[in-house]
Design an enzyme around this catalytic site. Sequence first.
Site, mmCIF file in Angstrom:
data_model
loop_
_atom_site.group_PDB
_atom_site.id
_atom_site.type_symbol
_atom_site.label_atom_id
_atom_site.label_comp_id
_atom_site.label_asym_id
_atom_site.label_seq_id
_atom_site.Cartn_x
_atom_site.Cartn_y
_atom_site.Cartn_z
ATOM 1 N N GLU A 266 0.815 -1.213 0.000
ATOM 2 C CA GLU A 266 0.000 0.000 0.000
ATOM 3 C C GLU A 266 0.854 1.271 0.000
ATOM 4 O O GLU A 266 0.586 2.205 -0.746
ATOM 5 C CB GLU A 266 -0.919 -0.030 1.238
ATOM 6 C CG GLU A 266 -1.656 1.251 1.549
ATOM 7 C CD GLU A 266 -2.806 1.526 0.593
ATOM 8 O OE1 GLU A 266 -3.057 0.678 -0.276
ATOM 9 O OE2 GLU A 266 -3.426 2.602 0.707
ATOM 10 N N ASP A 267 1.895 1.282 0.814
ATOM 11 C CA ASP A 267 2.613 2.533 1.056
ATOM 12 C C ASP A 267 3.994 2.634 0.405
ATOM 13 O O ASP A 267 4.667 3.642 0.558
ATOM 14 C CB ASP A 267 2.799 2.742 2.579
ATOM 15 C CG ASP A 267 1.466 3.009 3.270
ATOM 16 O OD1 ASP A 267 0.491 3.295 2.558
ATOM 17 O OD2 ASP A 267 1.421 2.919 4.511
#
Length: 727
Positions: A83-84
């Site tokens: 996600e990051d």
Amino acid sequence: MSLSKHADVTIDDVCNAVLAYYPDADVSVLKRAHEFAEKVHGDQKRHSGEPYMVHPRSVAFILTELRLDVASIATAILHDTVEDTHATLEEVEKQFGTTIATLVDGVTKLSKITFKTSEEKQAENFRKMIIAMAKDIRVILVKLADRLHNMRTLEHLLPYKQKAIAQETLDIYAPIANRLGISSVKIELEDLCLRYLHPDIYYKLASKVHKTKREREKYIEEVCAMIQEKLKEYDLHGTVVGRPKHFHSIYKKMERRKIDFEQIHDLIAFRILLDNITECYKALGVIHATYKPVPGRFKDYIAIPKANKYQSLHSTVIGPHGERIEIQIRTNDMHQVAEHGIAAHWKYKEGRFESQDTNAVEWVNRLLEWHKDLSDPNEFLETVKIDLFAEDVYVFTPNGDVMEFPFGSSPLDFAYAVHTDVGNRCMGAKVNGKIVPLKYRLKSGDTVEILTSTTQTPSKDWLKLVKTSKAKAKIRAYIKIQERSRALALGKEMLEKELRLYSYTVQKLLKLPQLEEFLRRKGTKTLDEVLIYVGYGRMQPQTISQAVLPPEVLSTPKPEPKADDSVLKKIFDNAKKRTENKNAVTVENIDNILIRFARCCNPIPGDSIVGFVSRGRGVTVHTVACPKALDTESDRKIDVTWNLQVPIKRHVRIRVLSHDTAGILANMSQAISGCGVNISQANIRTTKDRKAVSMFEVEVANTEELAKVLSALEARKGVINVERVKS
Ligand code: MN
């Protein structure tokens, strides 16, 4: 525990924690995951300014406390990488295998969801969340741990974000933790939510609890020792611990009872852990023998576990210094389930967790049922919210007080919870300003206002609508009193009438010594109780007169009963007005009893009938199939038959649907009078689609004659449908 909450943990702490409950675990994968995550997160920072890796390590550590498997913990370490960071799912899969990649993907998908304030958005997203969980429950467990750590570090966000996240946690995640039975996570989440949603209350509670910390610890120690000692006397060897209740539960109690902190006395709960169930009940006995239990505060969740499988005995007792204390008693196994919930049911097999345990499977299935058959996202959220709050529904009074009810409760439950009189006179309710029927099911968040009427009285149907035992008991009590008083009055009338045959009265009877003997034989103390039997048709009044009246009175010749000489003259006169045919029906073993035809089903000779005794009205005759008759107390039921020797005419209504053609009414009237049947009333109305609905009231002798009329009508041109109107 304090390690994970307040300090950064190292990857070695995580590995050691896993090795503590699974000595053979291959923790190298955790170390590799950590290296990978550390590399891809690079110099990312959290809002607190700390290195980003503090977060995944903390999440992983929380999961070790739930004793989860290596794959889940690796997932926790990797959960934000896709996600990051620039890392891809393919990379994760290549390095850590399909299982971990699938789990990371599941968590990533959940993380991408941004809960908007609008309920619809929440619902749609929440659905995805459930579906993700459906694939693997571990995704949810990682997500819960992720949320827990984020809540622990929420202070670094802006206040409006804090509130939004806390609200979402309270609405969605804490209930999920509860539903999965993971009370350690649920309790901490709820307390953190309180801190951000109601900081004033939270800090007030915290300072009060803190202020009294020293005394409290001394007190806990003292009580634990006393309980321990008592148990030993009975050869019970359990672990006794005391702890302050969590803030959110104190807060809920204050809200619910509208009381201040000062008024809450049972702030401390004691827990006794034993080896088996027998010991639990034995310990309960010891506790109740030692400390006076508070009535109504005992709950047996061992015999009847909560929906989330929680098992324990709960009781509130008056402690050694006259204060209320809550005691929970359970086995060590039950305690595992209470703390870790579903996670406690995951079994280790050859290095991995398996959900072979039927409990865990059943659990997941129940969670899945939530979103079945629901297309409207709002409806979905509603349902899920209700379901998450287990068996309870919380509704508001018009003053904004919150009341708690079991799931499925109706406005009647609410009314009876307010006051018995409000319940007995409840004729409807307004929910969120709209009028709803009594069968409405209360939903969490409803504002309920009860509408009463002085003419309303409880009915038996109400029993089907209510869920709370209080409402059930009050309705039953009302019905019982009503029926008893009806039976008593009827029984008295019947006895008075019987005694009149001997020129005797009830007053005189009451003075006879034989009566006492008779009552003793019947096992009752008062004549009233016997009269109730008579009123219910279970005893003949003759039984009383024959047993009690002195022989000289009984030997006096029976005068012929004269209709106008009866005690019941007035009632009979009324009866004549109401029905001109008191002899048309014979009541089993009873002569001269008042007969009334029920208006709901309007029986006519030829119908199968049944009678019910009712006060001042003698016996009411229903058709056997009448829904009202089926509902009436069978105690009052009495056999009745048509006395065909007595010709009567009964009024029956007939509804005819026909085409709206000229002369149709005359046509139909002819059909009826052609059968030799008198029409006492007729009216007709037309419908938009050029049809006519006619209603005739006719006087017929029996079902046979009625059938003739019906078929004569059916045969007429333009007639579509003919039916006897039952009410
Ligand atoms: Mn995270």
